[in-house]
Structures are given as structure tokens and as C-alpha cells.
Design an enzyme around this catalytic site. Sequence first.
Site, PDB file in Angstrom:
ATOM      1  N   ASP A  46       0.833  -1.206   0.000  1.00  0.00           N
ATOM      2  CA  ASP A  46       0.000   0.000   0.000  1.00  0.00           C
ATOM      3  C   ASP A  46       0.867   1.255   0.000  1.00  0.00           C
ATOM      4  O   ASP A  46       0.462   2.295  -0.503  1.00  0.00           O
ATOM      5  CB  ASP A  46      -0.949  -0.009   1.187  1.00  0.00           C
ATOM      6  CG  ASP A  46      -2.041  -1.029   0.937  1.00  0.00           C
ATOM      7  OD1 ASP A  46      -1.820  -2.216   1.225  1.00  0.00           O
ATOM      8  OD2 ASP A  46      -3.095  -0.645   0.385  1.00  0.00           O
TER       9      ASP A  46
HETATM   10  O1  MRU Z   1      -7.625  -3.055   2.695  1.00  0.00           O
HETATM   11  P1  MRU Z   1      -7.323  -3.433   1.270  1.00  0.00           P
HETATM   12  O2  MRU Z   1      -8.080  -4.633   0.805  1.00  0.00           O
HETATM   13  O3  MRU Z   1      -7.469  -2.251   0.339  1.00  0.00           O
HETATM   14  O4  MRU Z   1      -5.787  -3.836   1.297  1.00  0.00           O
HETATM   15  C1  MRU Z   1      -5.192  -4.263   0.100  1.00  0.00           C
HETATM   16  C2  MRU Z   1      -3.768  -4.627   0.269  1.00  0.00           C
HETATM   17  O5  MRU Z   1      -3.200  -4.558   1.335  1.00  0.00           O
HETATM   18  C3  MRU Z   1      -3.023  -4.980  -0.989  1.00  0.00           C
HETATM   19  O6  MRU Z   1      -2.022  -5.918  -0.713  1.00  0.00           O
HETATM   20  C4  MRU Z   1      -2.387  -3.719  -1.592  1.00  0.00           C
HETATM   21  O7  MRU Z   1      -3.325  -2.679  -1.680  1.00  0.00           O
HETATM   22  C5  MRU Z   1      -1.821  -3.981  -2.939  1.00  0.00           C
HETATM   23  S1  MRU Z   1      -3.084  -4.326  -4.163  1.00  0.00           S
HETATM   24  C6  MRU Z   1      -2.272  -4.516  -5.633  1.00  0.00           C
END
Ligand code: MRU
Length: 366
Positions: A252
Site C-alpha cells: 500500500d
Molecule cells: O484493505 P485493502 O483490501 O485495500 O488492502 C489491500 C492490500 O493490502 C493490498 O495488498 C495492496 O493494496 C496492494 S493491491 C495490488
Amino acid sequence: MSLQAILYTPSTTRPTLQILDQLKLPHESVYVPIHTCEDAYDAIKRMVVRGAPAIAIVAALALAVELSSASSYGETAEAARKYVHERLDYLMQSRPTAVNLADAAGKLKVVVDAEAEDESAEMVVGRYVRAAEKMLGDDVKDNENIGRFGAEWILGNAKVGEEGRVAVLTHCNTGSLATAGYGTALGIIRSLHSGSNLTHAYCTETRPYNQGSRLTAYELVHDKIPATLITDSMASSLMNLKSVAAVIVGADRVAANGDTANKIGTYQLAIVAKYHGVKFVVAAPTASIDMKTASGKDIVIEHRSGKEVTHVETVVTAARGINVYNPSFDVTPKDLIDAIVTEKGVVVKNAGGDFDLSRLFWGVQR
Ligand code: MRU
């Protein structure tokens, strides 16, 4: 047919945007329309759409759709620029940890701020829409490159089994549902599979929101990739008893030193991987790298409702009255990461144990 989280139809007069409602997966495939920035903000906040790249693209395109049906941006180029800035600033408040939305907003602001002589408000808006639309196509291409680079790196550096094949473990959902298509960590798995280099993909359930069991498992079954679901608590046993060459996760926000914020549970997987001599690979577009954040301790971690832990949909699964700790992300220190795979190539640590991520941005103003 490939899975698509984002359905966007360009039009000079009335573009449309629909997103796959990820709260309803894997039971139902329902697309919901996004007409305004408020619709997008709400969908991102409630995780109707989630995954760092998908969040950024939905936000960017939502504003493109809103601009096409509103004259609220005013009559002058200056008013239109101001409107775009304000709407992007609003969208950026939806979720704090993933940097992709802020990165996209920054790039889009630069696009609208470029001044041409005697420019009209419509010309500014047109430039914005074209740039937002380009982000959709670019993301898929970037993910395909991440897939290729990551597969090559794993086959060249991890413990590869007979006939050059590997088993890997992934966490959360980083596939077509989290991006414009193909995926990052899941893109590497897709690339290994299409090259006949994958024996097996394991995916974690990813409590509390179950992105792994609901979304990644859905994508793996859809693509007929040999795969097995485990609960989060089975990862160390799996790495101890089965042959796993690499753990592959998304990001993220990657700080300038390589510390990586990703879905809660990533950090413990990195520790377990280190103990068992399993490579730990972060797959992320350069848009997820935040050179303005020096290290992981400066990354803001989103905390979500305790209900995600005490309930599964409307069913209560915990003792009433218990306190809940629910950080949505954690930070994996760079020391536990073997490689960061981007669309521009793979970065590994230098002899001093540091990732030099700045070289990915040479010649790019950030
Ligand atoms: O809370 P989320 O489902 O948005 O978290 C998503 C993740 O942690 C993913 O690993 C990250 O955003 C990368 S998606 C290509």
C-alpha cells in the site's frame, strides 16, 4: 473472460464508470454505478472497491465522470483547475494508508496546472479526463511487467524445484480485483503459471476482511491456477512442512528506505519466511513508492471498525463486549524483504543492506 473490478466506458459527452461490488464477492457479481466523487469516496471507504491501485483509478475516473455531467467547475480555466484540485483533495481523505491515490492526484494536478494560452475550462477538463483514462490502461501494462520481472527474479533466486517450478504463498488480494487488471503479486503468480513454472499457489484467508478467501481464492479458481487456501495461522506450519519458494505480497505504501506497509499479517509472514529461508518479495508499481516518507514509522496506519473482527457480515462471531484491535495494515521492515518488484525492474538491497529506490525515479520529478 478476465475479471474486471473497474468498468469504464469513455465518451466525449457521457463517460460511465461501474465497479464490481467486492462486498458481495464471491457470492454475487454485481456492478454499481459511480456518478460522482461522493459515490467514489463512499465506495472506497466501505471497501466496495479496495486494493491500492484500484482505489486510485476509481477515484481518478469518478472525477472524470463527474466533470462530464457537471458545469459546477465554473466558466474559466482557473476555476476548473481549482475545482479539480478541491475534488482530488476530498477523494484523498477516503483511506489514508495506500499512497497510490495521493500519487495519482499529484500527477493529475500537474496535468491540469499546465497552462496553455487562452485556455477554456473545457480544455482543462478535457486534459484531466484524458490523463485519468490513460491511468487505467497504464496500470494493466505495468502489472504485466511486474508479473514478468517478478517471475524471472524468483526463478533465478529462490529455491527452485524439479523442472524449474516453484510453489508460492500470497496474502490479501493483489489481483485483477485490486488493480485495473492482471494484478501485482498475483500478476507474478499468473506469470509463473502461464510459463508452466508454478506447482502451487497458497493463499491466506487474510482476516479480518477475508480478501484472501473471498477474492484471491475466487481469482485463482477463475483462472484455474492450482491453489490451496490456508488460514493465516497456518503459514509457519506450511513453510515448515511444505516446499514454498517465495512469499509474494503487494504494497500500500513503500517508504523511501524500503519499509513496506501492506495488509495486516504481512509482517508476520516476512518473519516466518526469514526463519525458513523462503524469499520474501514485495510487488508494487512505482506509484506505491513514497519517496517523501523516509521510513515505515512515518506511515499512517488505518484502523477500521471492530465489527470487522467480531462479525462475519451480520453474524456475530465473538463474545459481546470484548475490546477489539483492528489495524488494517502493518509495516514490514526492509531487512525482512529480499526484493521489491516494480514495472521498471527489480530492486534488491546493496552491499550495505539498503534498497536504493531513488534510481527508479531518475529524471522524474516527484
Ligand atoms: O484493505 P485493502 O483490501 O485495500 O488492502 C489491500 C492490500 O493490502 C493490498 O495488498 C495492496 O493494496 C496492494 S493491491 C495490488
